[in-house]
Design an enzyme around this catalytic site. Structure first.
Site, PDB file in Angstrom:
ATOM      1  N   ARG A   1      19.516 -23.548 -17.554  1.00 18.97           N
ATOM      2  CA  ARG A   1      20.708 -22.918 -18.125  1.00 18.97           C
ATOM      3  C   ARG A   1      21.839 -23.906 -18.398  1.00 18.97           C
ATOM      4  NH1 ARG A   1      21.389 -17.675 -14.685  1.00 18.97           N
ATOM      5  NH2 ARG A   1      21.047 -19.308 -13.179  1.00 18.97           N
TER       6      ARG A   1
ATOM      7  N   LYS B   1       4.789 -21.924  -5.267  1.00 18.55           N
ATOM      8  CA  LYS B   1       4.908 -21.025  -4.136  1.00 18.55           C
ATOM      9  C   LYS B   1       6.384 -20.703  -3.903  1.00 18.55           C
ATOM     10  CE  LYS B   1       5.089 -22.475   0.156  1.00 18.55           C
ATOM     11  NZ  LYS B   1       6.290 -23.121   0.747  1.00 18.55           N
TER      12      LYS B   1
ATOM     13  N   HIS C   1       0.711 -27.455  -2.805  1.00 17.13           N
ATOM     14  CA  HIS C   1       0.683 -28.921  -2.882  1.00 17.13           C
ATOM     15  C   HIS C   1      -0.186 -29.550  -1.795  1.00 17.13           C
ATOM     16  CE1 HIS C   1       3.936 -28.825   0.128  1.00 17.13           C
ATOM     17  NE2 HIS C   1       3.685 -30.094   0.355  1.00 17.13           N
TER      18      HIS C   1
ATOM     19  N   LYS D   1      -3.132 -33.143  -1.742  1.00 15.08           N
ATOM     20  CA  LYS D   1      -3.058 -34.318  -0.870  1.00 15.08           C
ATOM     21  C   LYS D   1      -4.444 -34.969  -0.819  1.00 15.08           C
ATOM     22  CE  LYS D   1       0.719 -32.564   2.023  1.00 15.08           C
ATOM     23  NZ  LYS D   1       1.858 -33.440   1.830  1.00 15.08           N
TER      24      LYS D   1
ATOM     25  N   GLU E   1       6.512 -30.649  11.690  1.00 14.81           N
ATOM     26  CA  GLU E   1       7.554 -31.363  10.943  1.00 14.81           C
ATOM     27  C   GLU E   1       8.689 -31.717  11.899  1.00 14.81           C
ATOM     28  OE1 GLU E   1       8.158 -29.911   6.718  1.00 14.81           O
ATOM     29  OE2 GLU E   1       7.889 -28.060   7.814  1.00 14.81           O
TER      30      GLU E   1
ATOM     31  N   ASP F   1       6.207 -19.339   4.950  1.00 18.68           N
ATOM     32  CA  ASP F   1       6.474 -20.653   4.376  1.00 18.68           C
ATOM     33  C   ASP F   1       5.271 -21.599   4.494  1.00 18.68           C
ATOM     34  OD1 ASP F   1       8.328 -22.509   3.162  1.00 18.68           O
ATOM     35  OD2 ASP F   1       8.426 -23.538   5.096  1.00 18.68           O
TER      36      ASP F   1
ATOM     37  N   HIS G   1      -0.377 -23.170   3.043  1.00 18.97           N
ATOM     38  CA  HIS G   1      -0.929 -24.481   3.399  1.00 18.97           C
ATOM     39  C   HIS G   1      -1.963 -24.415   4.538  1.00 18.97           C
ATOM     40  CE1 HIS G   1       2.294 -25.590   0.855  1.00 18.97           C
ATOM     41  NE2 HIS G   1       3.239 -25.693   1.767  1.00 18.97           N
TER      42      HIS G   1
ATOM     43  N   LYS H   1       9.048 -26.445  12.605  1.00 19.99           N
ATOM     44  CA  LYS H   1      10.079 -27.409  12.204  1.00 19.99           C
ATOM     45  C   LYS H   1      10.735 -27.954  13.473  1.00 19.99           C
ATOM     46  CE  LYS H   1      10.963 -25.895   7.570  1.00 19.99           C
ATOM     47  NZ  LYS H   1      10.176 -26.896   6.835  1.00 19.99           N
TER      48      LYS H   1
HETATM   49  C1  BG6 Z   1       6.738 -26.575   1.751  1.00 20.64           C
HETATM   50  C2  BG6 Z   1       7.577 -25.754   2.665  1.00 20.64           C
HETATM   51  O1  BG6 Z   1       5.809 -25.778   1.084  1.00 20.64           O
HETATM   52  O2  BG6 Z   1       6.047 -27.569   2.504  1.00 20.64           O
HETATM   53  C3  BG6 Z   1       8.550 -26.629   3.436  1.00 20.64           C
HETATM   54  O3  BG6 Z   1       8.300 -24.789   1.916  1.00 20.64           O
HETATM   55  C4  BG6 Z   1       7.814 -27.742   4.144  1.00 20.64           C
HETATM   56  O4  BG6 Z   1       9.287 -25.862   4.378  1.00 20.64           O
HETATM   57  C5  BG6 Z   1       6.906 -28.476   3.178  1.00 20.64           C
HETATM   58  O5  BG6 Z   1       8.781 -28.641   4.673  1.00 20.64           O
HETATM   59  C6  BG6 Z   1       6.031 -29.477   3.898  1.00 20.64           C
HETATM   60  O6  BG6 Z   1       5.340 -30.271   2.977  1.00 20.64           O
HETATM   61  P1  BG6 Z   1       4.927 -31.758   3.323  1.00 20.64           P
HETATM   62  O7  BG6 Z   1       4.139 -32.189   2.133  1.00 20.64           O
HETATM   63  O8  BG6 Z   1       6.200 -32.526   3.508  1.00 20.64           O
HETATM   64  O9  BG6 Z   1       4.132 -31.692   4.581  1.00 20.64           O
END
Ligand code: BG6
Length: 496
Positions: free
Chosen positions: A51, A154, A184, A188, A222, A241, A246, A332
Site C-alpha cells: 500500500r 503460515k 520453511h 532446511k 529457541e 506457531d 514445523h 521460546k
Molecule cells: C516461525 C515462527 O514459523 O518459526 C517463529 O513463527 C519462530 O515464532 C520461527 O521463531 C523459527 O524458525 P527458525 O528457522 O529460526 O528455527
C-alpha cells in the site's frame, strides 16, 4: 537442481505484502542467491505490491539493504546491479478489486507476451482468502497466458474449521496443483536430508521401527523470546506457531513410509497418511508452560495463559510405530537454540559389560541436528582400552561444515522459492496434510479452554530447558529428554 535454468519460460514473481519484513529479510535474499547461482529464468521480473507510496528506486534500495544484511556472505554489488533492474514496485491495496485489475494490466504490459506467474502472499493471514478471491475475479488465476501458482505463508488457519474454510476459498480460485503452502522448516537442508538418511541408505531403515526404536524426540528450542511479535503470538501460542506446522512436518519426515518416488504426490501421500495415523492427543500427555516475565512483555495480556513452551507425547497407530512414544517439545526463551531429532534405540536384552563410573546405561542414539550445528551423530558403546569389560559411549560424527567445507548452506526460502518456480511441490504442504495436523492440535487447544485444570499452564525460567513437568512426562515411561547438537560441536556430549 544445480543447473542454470536459462531455458525456462518468461516468469513473473508477484509478492503481495512486499513492504514487510519477510520480503526484505528472506524472499529477496533467497531470489538474489538463486539469481547469483544462475538458477532463475533469464527473463524474470519481480513485482512487489504493497500500500505504501514507494518508488521503484526506494523499494530497490530497501531490498539491497536486506540482501546485504541477511546474505552478507554472498552479497556483491555487480550481482545486485544485474538483479535490481528486474525489481519493480506497484502500489496497491489488497482489499481493492480495482487495484487487482490495475495490477493485471500493469503485469501484462511488463510481460509483453505469455509468462508464468508465481504469486506470493507475504501478507497478514486475514488477506489470504480475500486475495485469492480477488485474483480469480480479475482473471489472474487462469493458466491461459502462462502457468499461475500461488505461495501461501503460515499460519494456514488458526484451527481446523478456519483452515478448512481457507482451503475452500483457495480452491475456489486455484486448483490444488497451483497452490504452495510454505513451511520453511521443509526447506532446511538438514530436514531434507532426513529422506536421504532413511532412503538413500540401507543401514537405518531395517531398524527404523518399533522392534528397535525405544522413543523419538523432536526438540525445537529457541533462545529468543516473543520480542515484537506479541500481538500475534499472544493469540497464537506455541502450539499454533510451531507444532501444527514445523514439528509435525518434521515428525512426518521421520515417521512416514518410504514414498515410491520423490514426486510431490508420492511424498505428500505418505506424509498425510502418517499424520492421519497419529492417535488423538490426551491432554494429560501434554505440558504447556510460559516463561517468567512473558506477561510483562508489551502486547501480552497481563493475565495471558498463552503457552510459550509445550511438550507433547504422541503415538502413531500403525505397524511400524505402535507403542513407540514420540516426544515433541518447543519453546521460546530457552537455554539454547537447537532443532534436533533424536532416535533412541532400545537397550540390548542383556548387558554383560561394566558401565562407566557414575553412569547408567546409555542407549544407542541417532541425533539429527537440523540447526545450528547441522549434522548427524550416532552414539554407541565401545570398550574402554586396557579394561576387561568396561563400556564407554562414543560418537560417530558427521558435520556439514567438515564434510562440505566452504559450502554455505542455503537458507530454506532459497530452495523453496526455486522449487515453486519449477513447479515442484514436494516440500510444500498439501491441503490434507494441513487439515490432518489441525485435527491433532485443535482438540488440544479446545481441551485447554474447556478443561484447563487437566494440564495447567506451568512456568519455566528464561534460559532453562523448560518446566520440570516436561521431564515428568517422559519419566512416566522411564525416558529422559536427550540433548544433541551441543554448541561444543561434540554432538551428544551432554547426555544426562
Ligand atoms: C516461525 C515462527 O514459523 O518459526 C517463529 O513463527 C519462530 O515464532 C520461527 O521463531 C523459527 O524458525 P527458525 O528457522 O529460526 O528455527
Amino acid at each position: 537442481m544445480n543447473t542454470p535454468d536459462s531455458g525456462a519460460k518468461p516468469t513473473t514473481v508477484v509478492i503481495f505484502g512486499a513492504s514487510g519484513d519477510l520480503t526484505q529479510r528472506k524472499l529477496i535474499p533467497a531470489l538474489y542467491n538463486n539469481f547469483k547461482k544462475q538458477r532463475l529464468p533469464q527473463d524474470i521480473r519481480i513485482i512487489g505490491v504493497a500500500r505504501r507510496d514507494w518508488t521503484d528506486g526506494f523499494f530497490r534500495e530497501r531490498l539491497r539493504d536486506g540482501v546485504r544484511d541477511n546474505s552478507a556472505a554472498t552479497y556483491d554489488d555487480a550481482t545486485w546491479v544485474a538483479l535490481e533492474g528486474k525489481l519493480h514496485y506497484f502500489q496497491g491495496n489488497l482489499d481493492s478489486a480495482e487495484d487487482y485489475g490495475r495490477l493485471q494490466t500493469h503485469l501484462t504490459v511488463l510481460e509483453n507476451g505469455a509468462a508464468d506467474r508465481l504469486y506470493y502472499l507475504a501478507t497478514a493471514p486475514e488477506y489470504y482468502g480475500p486475495a485469492c478471491g480477488h485474483l480469480a475475479a480479475a482473471g489472474m488465476n487462469s493458466d491461459a497466458g502462462g502457468l499461475r501458482s500461488i505461495i501461501i505463508e503460515k499460519p494456514f488457519g488458526e484451527d481446523l474449521a478456519s483452515a478448512q474454510a481457507l482451503n475452500e476459498r483457495v480452491h475456489a480460485a486455484f486448483r490444488e496443483h497451483q497452490v504452495y503452502r510454505i513451511d520453511h522448516y521443509m526447506g532446511k537442508e538438514t530436514a531434507q536430508n532426513i529422506l536421504f538418511l532413511r532412503f538413500a541408505n540401507t543401514l537405518f531403515e531395517p531398524v527404523w521401527n518399533r522392534r528397535y526404536v525405544s522413543n523419538i524426540q523432536v526438540t525445537v528450542a529457541e533462545t529468543v523470546d516473543v520480542g515484537h511479535r506479541a500481538g500475534y503470538y499472544d493469540k497464537a501460542g506455541v502450539l499454533r506457531d510451531m507444532f501444527q506446522n514445523h514439528l509435525l512436518q518434521l515428525l512426518a519426515l521421520v515417521a512416514m513410509e518410504p514414498p515410491a518416488s520423490l514426486n510431490a504426490d508420492a511424498i505428500r501421500n505418505e506424509k498425510a497418511k502418517v499424520l492421519g495415523s497419529i492417535r488423538p492427543i490426551h491432554l494429560d500427555n501434554t505440558v504447556r508452560a510460559q516463561y517468567g516475565g512473558y506477561r510483562a512483555a508489551e502486547g501480552v495480556a497481563p493475565d495471558s495463559s498463552t503457552p510459550t513452551y509445550a511438550a507433547l507425547k504422541l503415538h502413531i497407530d500403525n505397524w511400524r510405530w505402535k507403542g513407540v512414544p514420540f516426544y515433541l517439545r518447543s519453546g521460546k526463551a530457552m537455554a539454547e537454540r537447537t532443532s534436533t531429532i533424536i532416535v533412541e534405540f532400545q537397550a540390548p536384552p542383556d548387558i554383560m559389560f561394566k558401565l562407566g563410573e557414575n553412569r547408567g546405561f546409555t542407549p544407542n542414539m541417532l541425533s539429527i541436528c537440523i540447526q545450528p550445528n547441522e549434522g548427524m551423530q550416532l552414539r554407541f558403546e565401545t570398550k574402554v582400552p586396557d579394561t576387561v569389560a568396561e563400556s564407554h559411549s562414543v560418537n560417530m560424527n558427521f558435520q556439514y561444515r567438515d564434510a562440505f567445507p566452504g559450502v554455505i548452506l542455503p537458507d530454506a526460502y532459497e530452495r523453496l522459492l526455486l522449487d515453486a518456480l519449477k513447479g515442484d511441490a514436494s516440500l510444500f504442504a498439501r491441503s490434507d496434510e494441513i487439515e490432518a495436523a489441525w485435527r491433532l492440535i485443535d482438540p488440544v487447544l479446545r481441551g485447554y479452554e474447556n478443561s484447563p485444570e487437566v494440564s495447567p499452564v506451568c512456568g519455566y525460567p528464561v534460559g532453562s530447558w523448560g518446566p520440570a513437568e516436561a521431564d515428568a512426562l517422559l519419566a512416566r515411561e522411564g525416558h529422559v529428554w536427550r540433548s544433541g547438537c551441543q554448541s561444543c560441536g561434540e554432538g551428544l556430549c551432554a547426555i544426562p
